[in-house]
Design a protein around this motif. Structure first.
Motif, PDB file in Angstrom:
ATOM      1  N   ASP A   1       0.879  -1.159   0.000  1.00 59.65           N
ATOM      2  CA  ASP A   1       0.000   0.000   0.000  1.00 59.65           C
ATOM      3  C   ASP A   1       0.917   1.210   0.000  1.00 59.65           C
ATOM      4  N   ASN A   2       1.247   1.664  -1.192  1.00 61.68           N
ATOM      5  CA  ASN A   2       2.219   2.743  -1.311  1.00 61.68           C
ATOM      6  C   ASN A   2       1.748   4.043  -0.661  1.00 61.68           C
ATOM      7  N   ALA A   3       0.448   4.299  -0.701  1.00 64.96           N
ATOM      8  CA  ALA A   3      -0.082   5.514  -0.104  1.00 64.96           C
ATOM      9  C   ALA A   3       0.183   5.561   1.395  1.00 64.96           C
ATOM     10  N   ASN A   4       0.227   4.393   2.021  1.00 63.79           N
ATOM     11  CA  ASN A   4       0.484   4.316   3.449  1.00 63.79           C
ATOM     12  C   ASN A   4       1.892   3.848   3.778  1.00 63.79           C
ATOM     13  N   GLN A   5       2.746   3.801   2.774  1.00 65.37           N
ATOM     14  CA  GLN A   5       4.135   3.425   2.964  1.00 65.37           C
ATOM     15  C   GLN A   5       4.258   2.050   3.623  1.00 65.37           C
ATOM     16  N   ALA A   6       3.410   1.131   3.193  1.00 60.88           N
ATOM     17  CA  ALA A   6       3.323  -0.137   3.906  1.00 60.88           C
ATOM     18  C   ALA A   6       3.466  -1.361   3.001  1.00 60.88           C
ATOM     19  N   LEU A   7       3.981  -2.407   3.594  1.00 60.30           N
ATOM     20  CA  LEU A   7       4.105  -3.717   2.992  1.00 60.30           C
ATOM     21  C   LEU A   7       3.389  -4.701   3.904  1.00 60.30           C
ATOM     22  N   TYR A   8       2.717  -5.679   3.315  1.00 59.82           N
ATOM     23  CA  TYR A   8       1.964  -6.648   4.104  1.00 59.82           C
ATOM     24  C   TYR A   8       2.301  -8.076   3.709  1.00 59.82           C
ATOM     25  N   LEU A   9       2.078  -8.971   4.641  1.00 59.37           N
ATOM     26  CA  LEU A   9       2.191 -10.391   4.369  1.00 59.37           C
ATOM     27  C   LEU A   9       1.019 -11.087   5.052  1.00 59.37           C
ATOM     28  N   GLN A  10       0.067 -11.542   4.263  1.00 60.27           N
ATOM     29  CA  GLN A  10      -1.056 -12.314   4.773  1.00 60.27           C
ATOM     30  C   GLN A  10      -0.644 -13.774   4.808  1.00 60.27           C
ATOM     31  N   MET A  11      -0.694 -14.374   5.976  1.00 60.72           N
ATOM     32  CA  MET A  11      -0.265 -15.746   6.160  1.00 60.72           C
ATOM     33  C   MET A  11      -1.453 -16.595   6.593  1.00 60.72           C
ATOM     34  N   ASP A  12      -1.778 -17.590   5.786  1.00 58.86           N
ATOM     35  CA  ASP A  12      -2.891 -18.489   6.069  1.00 58.86           C
ATOM     36  C   ASP A  12      -2.377 -19.916   6.188  1.00 58.86           C
ATOM     37  N   ASN A  13      -3.174 -20.761   6.833  1.00 58.74           N
ATOM     38  CA  ASN A  13      -2.811 -22.169   7.007  1.00 58.74           C
ATOM     39  C   ASN A  13      -1.404 -22.325   7.570  1.00 58.74           C
ATOM     40  N   LEU A  14      -1.157 -21.594   8.614  1.00 59.63           N
ATOM     41  CA  LEU A  14       0.171 -21.604   9.211  1.00 59.63           C
ATOM     42  C   LEU A  14       0.518 -22.957   9.814  1.00 59.63           C
ATOM     43  N   GLU A  15       1.779 -23.291   9.716  1.00 56.95           N
ATOM     44  CA  GLU A  15       2.312 -24.540  10.218  1.00 56.95           C
ATOM     45  C   GLU A  15       3.390 -24.251  11.251  1.00 56.95           C
ATOM     46  N   PRO A  16       3.661 -25.197  12.152  1.00 55.08           N
ATOM     47  CA  PRO A  16       4.725 -24.975  13.135  1.00 55.08           C
ATOM     48  C   PRO A  16       6.055 -24.601  12.487  1.00 55.08           C
ATOM     49  N   GLU A  17       6.308 -25.119  11.301  1.00 50.53           N
ATOM     50  CA  GLU A  17       7.538 -24.821  10.582  1.00 50.53           C
ATOM     51  C   GLU A  17       7.628 -23.367  10.149  1.00 50.53           C
ATOM     52  N   ASP A  18       6.524 -22.642  10.203  1.00 53.14           N
ATOM     53  CA  ASP A  18       6.522 -21.225   9.856  1.00 53.14           C
ATOM     54  C   ASP A  18       6.997 -20.350  11.007  1.00 53.14           C
ATOM     55  N   THR A  19       7.195 -20.933  12.170  1.00 52.52           N
ATOM     56  CA  THR A  19       7.668 -20.180  13.319  1.00 52.52           C
ATOM     57  C   THR A  19       9.019 -19.549  13.010  1.00 52.52           C
ATOM     58  N   ALA A  20       9.094 -18.232  13.157  1.00 53.87           N
ATOM     59  CA  ALA A  20      10.316 -17.514  12.831  1.00 53.87           C
ATOM     60  C   ALA A  20      10.124 -16.033  13.116  1.00 53.87           C
ATOM     61  N   VAL A  21      11.213 -15.293  13.039  1.00 47.43           N
ATOM     62  CA  VAL A  21      11.147 -13.844  13.055  1.00 47.43           C
ATOM     63  C   VAL A  21      11.059 -13.383  11.609  1.00 47.43           C
ATOM     64  N   TYR A  22      10.013 -12.655  11.296  1.00 45.56           N
ATOM     65  CA  TYR A  22       9.786 -12.191   9.935  1.00 45.56           C
ATOM     66  C   TYR A  22      10.214 -10.741   9.804  1.00 45.56           C
ATOM     67  N   SER A  23      11.050 -10.464   8.792  1.00 39.49           N
ATOM     68  CA  SER A  23      11.575  -9.127   8.573  1.00 39.49           C
ATOM     69  C   SER A  23      11.255  -8.651   7.168  1.00 39.49           C
ATOM     70  N   CYS A  24      11.016  -7.365   7.032  1.00 38.34           N
ATOM     71  CA  CYS A  24      10.797  -6.811   5.702  1.00 38.34           C
ATOM     72  C   CYS A  24      12.075  -6.172   5.195  1.00 38.34           C
ATOM     73  N   GLN A  25      12.183  -6.116   3.881  1.00 40.15           N
ATOM     74  CA  GLN A  25      13.362  -5.576   3.228  1.00 40.15           C
ATOM     75  C   GLN A  25      12.943  -4.622   2.129  1.00 40.15           C
ATOM     76  N   LEU A  26      13.681  -3.541   2.002  1.00 43.26           N
ATOM     77  CA  LEU A  26      13.499  -2.599   0.904  1.00 43.26           C
ATOM     78  C   LEU A  26      14.839  -2.412   0.217  1.00 43.26           C
ATOM     79  N   SER A  27      14.837  -2.521  -1.094  1.00 42.09           N
ATOM     80  CA  SER A  27      16.085  -2.437  -1.851  1.00 42.09           C
ATOM     81  C   SER A  27      16.119  -1.220  -2.744  1.00 42.09           C
TER      82      SER A  27
END
Length: 115
Positions: free
Chosen positions: A72-98
């Motif tokens: 959402d560029n107007a709000n200077q935002a990045l999103y990640l919708q995560m569904d059907n999560l599994e235990p293997e998805d456990t982690a620290v999630y970080s965003c990156q801008l290049s």
């Protein structure tokens, strides 16, 4: 100067959903590609998904069909919708801008998938 701040992580049961947010400041987000990565203790950083300046998306195989990256560029935002999560998805999630010269990272938000 450039700051990326993630939020939305937390504890969720297997099969549940979370929506992560990354808000940027000090940079015009619309000009750059952005991505989500994750890291589990004892493992190297793993690429999750990328979204280009034009909105094209790409996902790691294990996330494809379950995760959705958007911006959402107007709000200077990045999103990640995560569904059907599994235990293997456990982690620290970080965003990156290049930019042309620098890759910026946020501090990350913890996602824990456990029953």
């Amino acid at each position: 100067q450039v700051q990326l701040v993630e939020s939305g992580g937390g504890l969720v049961q297997p099969g549940g959903s979370l929506r992560l947010s990354c808000v940027a400041s000090g940079v015009i987000v619309s000009m750059y590609a952005m991505a989500w990565y994750r890291r589990t203790p004892g493992k190297s950083r793993e690429w999750v998904a990328t979204i280009t300046e034009g909105g094209s998306t790409n996902y790691a195989d294990s996330m494809k069909g379950r995760f959705t990256i958007s911006r959402d560029n107007a709000n200077q935002a990045l999103y990640l919708q995560m569904d059907n999560l599994e235990p293997e998805d456990t982690a620290v999630y970080s965003c990156q801008l290049s930019t042309l010269t620098t890759r910026y990272w946020g501090q990350g938000t913890q996602v824990t998938v456990s029953s």
